[in-house]
Design a protein around this motif. Structure first.
Motif, PDB file in Angstrom:
ATOM      1  N   LYS A  60     -29.895  17.143 -13.602  1.00  0.00           N
ATOM      2  CA  LYS A  60     -30.374  17.954 -12.493  1.00  0.00           C
ATOM      3  C   LYS A  60     -30.359  17.118 -11.229  1.00  0.00           C
ATOM      4  O   LYS A  60     -30.837  15.988 -11.213  1.00  0.00           O
ATOM      5  CB  LYS A  60     -31.771  18.473 -12.778  1.00  0.00           C
ATOM      6  CG  LYS A  60     -31.824  19.496 -13.910  1.00  0.00           C
ATOM      7  CD  LYS A  60     -33.223  20.004 -14.111  1.00  0.00           C
ATOM      8  CE  LYS A  60     -33.282  21.041 -15.248  1.00  0.00           C
ATOM      9  NZ  LYS A  60     -34.644  21.542 -15.473  1.00  0.00           N
ATOM     10  N   PRO A  61     -29.761  17.640 -10.122  1.00  0.00           N
ATOM     11  CA  PRO A  61     -29.702  16.861  -8.882  1.00  0.00           C
ATOM     12  C   PRO A  61     -31.096  16.716  -8.266  1.00  0.00           C
ATOM     13  O   PRO A  61     -31.953  17.591  -8.389  1.00  0.00           O
ATOM     14  CB  PRO A  61     -28.770  17.689  -8.007  1.00  0.00           C
ATOM     15  CG  PRO A  61     -28.906  19.081  -8.509  1.00  0.00           C
ATOM     16  CD  PRO A  61     -29.145  18.961  -9.982  1.00  0.00           C
ATOM     17  N   SER A  62     -31.234  15.650  -7.562  1.00  0.00           N
ATOM     18  CA  SER A  62     -32.483  15.424  -6.846  1.00  0.00           C
ATOM     19  C   SER A  62     -32.489  16.227  -5.550  1.00  0.00           C
ATOM     20  O   SER A  62     -31.492  16.869  -5.186  1.00  0.00           O
ATOM     21  CB  SER A  62     -32.643  13.937  -6.557  1.00  0.00           C
ATOM     22  OG  SER A  62     -31.590  13.506  -5.722  1.00  0.00           O
ATOM     23  N   CYS A  63     -33.576  16.202  -4.846  1.00  0.00           N
ATOM     24  CA  CYS A  63     -33.686  16.940  -3.583  1.00  0.00           C
ATOM     25  C   CYS A  63     -32.704  16.413  -2.553  1.00  0.00           C
ATOM     26  O   CYS A  63     -32.089  17.190  -1.803  1.00  0.00           O
ATOM     27  CB  CYS A  63     -35.128  16.826  -3.057  1.00  0.00           C
ATOM     28  SG  CYS A  63     -36.352  17.620  -4.125  1.00  0.00           S
ATOM     29  N   LYS A  64     -32.546  15.099  -2.520  1.00  0.00           N
ATOM     30  CA  LYS A  64     -31.603  14.513  -1.573  1.00  0.00           C
ATOM     31  C   LYS A  64     -30.176  14.944  -1.875  1.00  0.00           C
ATOM     32  O   LYS A  64     -29.402  15.279  -0.967  1.00  0.00           O
ATOM     33  CB  LYS A  64     -31.720  12.995  -1.631  1.00  0.00           C
ATOM     34  CG  LYS A  64     -30.868  12.286  -0.601  1.00  0.00           C
ATOM     35  CD  LYS A  64     -31.098  10.791  -0.676  1.00  0.00           C
ATOM     36  CE  LYS A  64     -30.254  10.076   0.368  1.00  0.00           C
ATOM     37  NZ  LYS A  64     -30.476   8.609   0.324  1.00  0.00           N
ATOM     38  N   GLN A 104     -27.537  17.169   0.407  1.00  0.00           N
ATOM     39  CA  GLN A 104     -26.176  16.763   0.710  1.00  0.00           C
ATOM     40  C   GLN A 104     -25.167  17.827   0.297  1.00  0.00           C
ATOM     41  O   GLN A 104     -24.185  18.096   1.004  1.00  0.00           O
ATOM     42  CB  GLN A 104     -25.857  15.441   0.013  1.00  0.00           C
ATOM     43  CG  GLN A 104     -26.625  14.246   0.578  1.00  0.00           C
ATOM     44  CD  GLN A 104     -26.326  12.974  -0.180  1.00  0.00           C
ATOM     45  OE1 GLN A 104     -25.668  13.006  -1.209  1.00  0.00           O
ATOM     46  NE2 GLN A 104     -26.841  11.848   0.320  1.00  0.00           N
ATOM     47  N   LEU A 105     -25.395  18.440  -0.860  1.00  0.00           N
ATOM     48  CA  LEU A 105     -24.511  19.512  -1.304  1.00  0.00           C
ATOM     49  C   LEU A 105     -24.533  20.692  -0.342  1.00  0.00           C
ATOM     50  O   LEU A 105     -23.493  21.292  -0.031  1.00  0.00           O
ATOM     51  CB  LEU A 105     -24.902  19.958  -2.710  1.00  0.00           C
ATOM     52  CG  LEU A 105     -24.627  18.957  -3.845  1.00  0.00           C
ATOM     53  CD1 LEU A 105     -25.186  19.485  -5.157  1.00  0.00           C
ATOM     54  CD2 LEU A 105     -23.140  18.696  -3.983  1.00  0.00           C
ATOM     55  N   CYS A 106     -25.700  21.026   0.134  1.00  0.00           N
ATOM     56  CA  CYS A 106     -25.820  22.139   1.090  1.00  0.00           C
ATOM     57  C   CYS A 106     -25.072  21.825   2.388  1.00  0.00           C
ATOM     58  O   CYS A 106     -24.362  22.676   2.939  1.00  0.00           O
ATOM     59  CB  CYS A 106     -27.291  22.431   1.381  1.00  0.00           C
ATOM     60  SG  CYS A 106     -28.201  23.117  -0.022  1.00  0.00           S
TER      61      CYS A 106
END
Length: 433
Positions: free
Chosen positions: A42-46, A50-52
């Protein structure tokens, strides 16, 4: 014995109990491991942020591309609309001209000729001929406009509802007879040019294929339009000299030429004789070695396939023709080359003679047969007196089809086409014969 075997049974029972519990422990470890791995995936908030941001940037790029494509489509549509409007205007003008022509006596007589090809056709020809005769009263120096008017008056313009494809295209003959030397009106150009043709053939006495006919017809037409035209060609041993009008010696020049001595290409000079005459109404310059006994260039009973080396002979011819122009002080406006046999003259002109005072010519190459491109080895080009390595680059004359071959070869026509792109004052033309 019962007491003695009890520990063994207890150990066996414990072992069975452990055997039953062991898979459960393994399953629990597997589940735990899978949960840990899924949690780590699961990706972290950071990372989500970055993906967004990356998605937003991609969306902006795609929208920009789409907008550019839309703008291009809008411009193309506008250009097509403009072209459509222009074509509509031209169509309207043509319809008006057709209506005007249909109301004229000559056109009416031509239409009548469709139903009665006898007297009506004669009347049409008489009416149009009268108009042409009226125009012939104007001086020939009136120029191209008078000539075009004469051409237009004799045209049998088609009209709706008639089988124009079954009718002759003209009600009167053409007002000119190109190449026949007729006394009909010839258009005169406002500016007279000095034109020099370099060719391997010239009809009617040095003709093998269509090349000789094209050069002869073009030269006569340019002469009729008021230009000064000279055709330079080899003085083949097979030429019938009794059919060359006013044949006479003009001058001699020393032409740089490569020759093979003891297996090595060396550069020297060859004394060259230049003759002047007229062939089929066209002024000609004929070039050959002064001493034919010293070499076999252009010797034999035929123009091609004689006893001479064609590549060596035509490379020598290109160099000698330019040397003659330089020695005689001529500065033609147009230097018109024909086929691969004379293509090397363009290479020599820009490499050597444009720096030796021959500054004015604009070079034209007419390709009559694309099957023969003039492939030449680098060592063969040295027959001109210049090493072939000078042109052995892709940007100049190296034939890309021979890269990696032994030996790599030059394409004599390529350099002319390349110069046409770079200099923009050379003209490449294509004709089929």
């Amino acid at each position: 014995m019962a007491l003695r075997g009890w520990p063994a049974r207890r150990s066996l029972a414990n072992a069975q109990a452990q055997h039953v519990q062991h898979p459960v422990v393994l399953v629990s470890k597997h589940v735990l491991r899978s949960k840990l791995s899924s949690a780590a995936a699961k990706p972290s908030c950071k990372q989500r942020l970055q993906l967004c941001r990356s998605a937003q940037v991609n969306q902006q790029v795609n929208s920009s591309k789409a907008s550019n494509e839309d703008e291009q489509l809008v411009r193309q549509i506008a250009a097509l609309q403009t072209e459509n409007a222009r074509l509509k205007a031209e169509l309207t003008e043509l319809r008006q001209a057709a209506a005007t022509a249909a109301s004229s006596p000559a056109a009416s007589a031509t239409l009548a000729a469709a139903g009665a090809p006898g007297a009506a056709a004669a009347a049409a020809a008489a009416g149009a001929a009268g108009s042409v005769e009226a125009l012939k009263a104007e001086p020939a120096t009136a120029g191209t406009e008078v000539f075009l008017r004469q051409l237009e008056l004799g045209v049998a313009w088609p009209t709706p509802g008639t089988k124009f494809w079954d009718l002759p295209p003209r009600a009167t003959p053409m007002p000119v007879d190109v190449g026949a030397g007729s006394s009909s009106v010839q258009p005169k150009d406002s500016r007279s040019l000095d034109i020099v043709h370099l060719t391997a053939e010239l009809a009617p006495i040095a003709k093998v294929g269509g090349l000789g006919d094209v050069v002869h017809g073009l030269a006569r037409t340019c002469l009729a339009r008021g230009h000064n035209v000279t055709v330079i060609m080899p003085f083949y041993e097979s030429l019938p000299q009794d059919q060359i009008e006013g044949l006479g010696f003009e001058l001699e020049v020393d032409v740089p030429k490569g020759y093979v001595w003891d297996g090595v290409m060396q550069v020297g000079s060859l004394r060259t004789a230049v003759f002047r005459g007229v062939i089929g109404g066209v002024p000609v310059i004929l070039i050959r070695p002064s001493d034919w006994n010293a070499c076999n260039l252009f010797r034999g009973g035929r123009i091609y396939g004689g006893s001479y080396n064609e590549m060596e002979s035509y490379l020598y011819f290109c160099r000698s023709a330019l040397e003659y122009l330089r020695a005689s002080g001529q500065q033609p406006h147009i230097l018109h080359l024909h086929e691969w046999q004379t293509s090397a003259a363009a290479m020599l002109y820009w490499e050597v003679y444009s720096q030796l005072g021959l500054y004015r010519p604009r070079v034209v190459l007419t390709i009559h047969n694309l099957d023969n491109t003039g492939e030449c080895r680098q060592d063969e080009f040295a027959y001109t007196g210049i090493e072939g390595e000078v042109f052995a680059t892709i940007e100049r004359a190296l034939d890309e089809r021979t890269i990696g071959h032994n030996p790599e070869r030059l394409n004599l026509m390529k350099v002319m086409l390349r110069l046409n792109v770079l200099l923009q004052d050379c003209v490449g033309s294509l004709s089929t014969c």
